[in-house]
Design a protein around this motif. Structure first.
Motif, PDB file in Angstrom:
ATOM      1  N   UNK A  93      -5.776   3.086  -6.980  1.00 53.48           N
ATOM      2  CA  UNK A  93      -7.411   3.188  -6.863  1.00 53.48           C
ATOM      3  C   UNK A  93      -7.671   4.712  -6.914  1.00 53.48           C
ATOM      4  N   UNK A  94      -7.129   5.368  -6.196  1.00 52.46           N
ATOM      5  CA  UNK A  94      -7.464   6.877  -6.230  1.00 52.46           C
ATOM      6  C   UNK A  94      -6.886   7.482  -7.577  1.00 52.46           C
ATOM      7  N   UNK A  95      -5.691   6.939  -8.107  1.00 45.64           N
ATOM      8  CA  UNK A  95      -5.137   7.365  -9.530  1.00 45.64           C
ATOM      9  C   UNK A  95      -6.359   7.036 -10.427  1.00 45.64           C
ATOM     10  N   UNK A  96      -6.929   6.224 -10.355  1.00 45.66           N
ATOM     11  CA  UNK A  96      -8.344   5.610 -11.321  1.00 45.66           C
ATOM     12  C   UNK A  96      -9.327   6.434 -11.024  1.00 45.66           C
ATOM     13  N   UNK A  97      -9.670   6.772  -9.711  1.00 46.37           N
ATOM     14  CA  UNK A  97     -10.857   7.986  -9.522  1.00 46.37           C
ATOM     15  C   UNK A  97     -10.486   9.058  -9.950  1.00 46.37           C
ATOM     16  N   UNK A  98      -9.321   9.668  -9.916  1.00 47.96           N
ATOM     17  CA  UNK A  98      -8.988  11.152 -10.430  1.00 47.96           C
ATOM     18  C   UNK A  98      -9.123  11.006 -11.867  1.00 47.96           C
ATOM     19  N   UNK A  99      -8.713   9.888 -12.293  1.00 46.14           N
ATOM     20  CA  UNK A  99      -8.745   9.836 -14.187  1.00 46.14           C
ATOM     21  C   UNK A  99     -10.205   9.968 -14.452  1.00 46.14           C
ATOM     22  N   UNK A 100     -11.222   9.224 -13.937  1.00 45.38           N
ATOM     23  CA  UNK A 100     -12.561   9.158 -14.201  1.00 45.38           C
ATOM     24  C   UNK A 100     -13.095  10.646 -14.038  1.00 45.38           C
ATOM     25  N   UNK A 101     -12.845  10.935 -12.878  1.00 46.72           N
ATOM     26  CA  UNK A 101     -13.346  12.609 -12.467  1.00 46.72           C
ATOM     27  C   UNK A 101     -12.934  13.792 -13.214  1.00 46.72           C
ATOM     28  N   UNK A 102     -11.552  13.393 -13.665  1.00 52.29           N
ATOM     29  CA  UNK A 102     -10.958  14.475 -14.780  1.00 52.29           C
ATOM     30  C   UNK A 102     -12.103  14.649 -15.940  1.00 52.29           C
ATOM     31  N   UNK A 103     -12.417  13.418 -16.554  1.00 55.07           N
ATOM     32  CA  UNK A 103     -13.220  13.101 -17.508  1.00 55.07           C
ATOM     33  C   UNK A 103     -14.710  13.524 -17.282  1.00 55.07           C
ATOM     34  N   UNK A 104     -15.180  13.627 -16.125  1.00 58.19           N
ATOM     35  CA  UNK A 104     -16.521  13.981 -15.716  1.00 58.19           C
ATOM     36  C   UNK A 104     -16.591  15.428 -15.574  1.00 58.19           C
ATOM     37  N   UNK A 105     -15.582  15.960 -15.185  1.00 59.19           N
ATOM     38  CA  UNK A 105     -15.672  17.576 -14.814  1.00 59.19           C
ATOM     39  C   UNK A 105     -16.191  18.169 -15.899  1.00 59.19           C
ATOM     40  N   UNK A 106     -16.969  19.358 -15.928  1.00 54.90           N
ATOM     41  CA  UNK A 106     -17.604  20.489 -16.554  1.00 54.90           C
ATOM     42  C   UNK A 106     -18.323  19.667 -17.607  1.00 54.90           C
ATOM     43  N   UNK A 107     -19.048  18.329 -17.609  1.00 57.51           N
ATOM     44  CA  UNK A 107     -19.678  17.905 -18.424  1.00 57.51           C
ATOM     45  C   UNK A 107     -20.923  18.954 -18.812  1.00 57.51           C
ATOM     46  N   UNK A 108     -21.677  19.360 -17.858  1.00 52.78           N
ATOM     47  CA  UNK A 108     -22.812  20.136 -17.819  1.00 52.78           C
ATOM     48  C   UNK A 108     -22.814  21.692 -17.690  1.00 52.78           C
ATOM     49  N   UNK A 109     -21.561  22.104 -17.497  1.00 53.82           N
ATOM     50  CA  UNK A 109     -21.294  23.522 -17.212  1.00 53.82           C
ATOM     51  C   UNK A 109     -20.144  23.991 -18.064  1.00 53.82           C
ATOM     52  N   UNK A 110     -20.079  25.155 -18.129  1.00 50.24           N
ATOM     53  CA  UNK A 110     -18.766  25.780 -18.863  1.00 50.24           C
ATOM     54  C   UNK A 110     -17.543  25.726 -18.011  1.00 50.24           C
ATOM     55  N   UNK A 111     -16.512  25.721 -19.038  1.00 49.58           N
ATOM     56  CA  UNK A 111     -15.236  25.466 -18.446  1.00 49.58           C
ATOM     57  C   UNK A 111     -14.444  26.880 -17.966  1.00 49.58           C
ATOM     58  N   UNK A 112     -14.235  27.267 -16.897  1.00 47.54           N
ATOM     59  CA  UNK A 112     -13.649  28.270 -16.352  1.00 47.54           C
ATOM     60  C   UNK A 112     -12.107  28.526 -16.375  1.00 47.54           C
ATOM     61  N   UNK A 113     -11.492  29.493 -17.150  1.00 48.75           N
ATOM     62  CA  UNK A 113     -10.153  29.759 -17.102  1.00 48.75           C
ATOM     63  C   UNK A 113      -9.562  28.623 -18.021  1.00 48.75           C
ATOM     64  N   UNK A 114      -8.515  27.967 -17.054  1.00 51.32           N
ATOM     65  CA  UNK A 114      -7.829  26.626 -17.902  1.00 51.32           C
ATOM     66  C   UNK A 114      -8.249  25.410 -17.308  1.00 51.32           C
ATOM     67  N   UNK A 115      -9.580  25.458 -16.629  1.00 50.67           N
ATOM     68  CA  UNK A 115      -9.863  24.403 -15.912  1.00 50.67           C
ATOM     69  C   UNK A 115      -9.018  23.874 -14.866  1.00 50.67           C
ATOM     70  N   UNK A 116      -8.967  24.546 -13.658  1.00 51.19           N
ATOM     71  CA  UNK A 116      -8.082  24.326 -12.654  1.00 51.19           C
ATOM     72  C   UNK A 116      -8.434  22.666 -12.059  1.00 51.19           C
ATOM     73  N   UNK A 117      -9.638  22.408 -12.064  1.00 49.44           N
ATOM     74  CA  UNK A 117     -10.229  21.395 -11.575  1.00 49.44           C
ATOM     75  C   UNK A 117      -9.666  19.979 -12.403  1.00 49.44           C
ATOM     76  N   UNK A 118      -9.562  19.991 -13.637  1.00 46.61           N
ATOM     77  CA  UNK A 118      -9.024  19.017 -14.258  1.00 46.61           C
ATOM     78  C   UNK A 118      -7.640  18.835 -14.534  1.00 46.61           C
ATOM     79  N   UNK A 119      -6.984  20.202 -14.210  1.00 47.57           N
ATOM     80  CA  UNK A 119      -5.561  20.449 -14.357  1.00 47.57           C
ATOM     81  C   UNK A 119      -5.222  19.720 -12.898  1.00 47.57           C
ATOM     82  N   UNK A 120      -5.888  19.859 -11.618  1.00 43.91           N
ATOM     83  CA  UNK A 120      -5.340  19.401 -10.167  1.00 43.91           C
ATOM     84  C   UNK A 120      -5.678  17.958 -10.192  1.00 43.91           C
ATOM     85  N   UNK A 121      -6.671  17.379 -11.017  1.00 42.61           N
ATOM     86  CA  UNK A 121      -6.895  15.809 -11.055  1.00 42.61           C
ATOM     87  C   UNK A 121      -5.622  15.192 -11.902  1.00 42.61           C
TER      88      UNK A 121
END
Length: 176
Positions: free
Chosen positions: A108-136
């Protein structure tokens, strides 16, 4: 996971990282045959596949918000018609709830993280290499037991973080 693989991931676009996470989910699905064969699984995977080719990621985000395990399992599966009705009928919601309740927390967590990875940075710029999506993505990898990770990563390296401000160019997930 070794440092070389981690560095390769940093060079892959958000769309490519999302595709890696989704591919890992698909590889894990056979471990849960009841879920894999359910309409719920087919709806989920179909909706997730839309991300890499979507021109309207904000609409994709609104729809996937309604089918994340975190959302469906919230409030003990109480259907909120005002929130869900335009995308998910009550009987479909109840089936999602039933199916998610039967899955282990790790998946369940793997599903959530996958979805959150796709939702990250939708309305804002992407800093650096996108540590947030990298961590997800690293979280999805850690929660699953995929044997052929280097091959999966190689499959999506064509989608460079240098493309489209880190998001990567659109591509059809099923054609890669």
């Amino acid at each position: 996971m070794n440092e070389q693989l981690k560095e390769r991931i940093k060079k892959i676009s958000i769309a490519g990282r999302f595709a890696i996470a989704l591919r890992i989910l698909e590889i894990e699905l056979p471990k849960y045959p009841a879920f894999q064969q359910s309409p719920t699984s087919k709806i989920l995977i179909s909706k997730l596949k839309e991300f890499t080719n979507s021109m309207t990621v904000d609409i994709w985000m609104e729809e996937t918000n309604r089918i994340t395990p975190a959302t469906v399992l919230e409030d003990e599966g109480r259907y909120d018609a005002e929130y869900f009705a335009d995308f998910l009928k009550e009987e479909d919601f109840n089936e999602f709830y039933k199916q998610y309740k039967a899955l282990p927390e790790r998946f369940l967590s793997a599903i959530d993280y996958t979805i959150w990875l796709g939702q990250a940075h939708i309305y804002v710029g992407i800093p650096g290499y996108s540590e947030e999506t990298y961590e997800y993505l690293l979280d999805v990898i850690e929660l699953t037991a995929v044997d052929n990770l280097p091959e999966i990563i190689a499959r999506y390296e064509f989608s460079s973080f240098e493309e489209f401000h880190g998001r990567g160019n659109r591509f059809n997930y099923d054609e890669v």
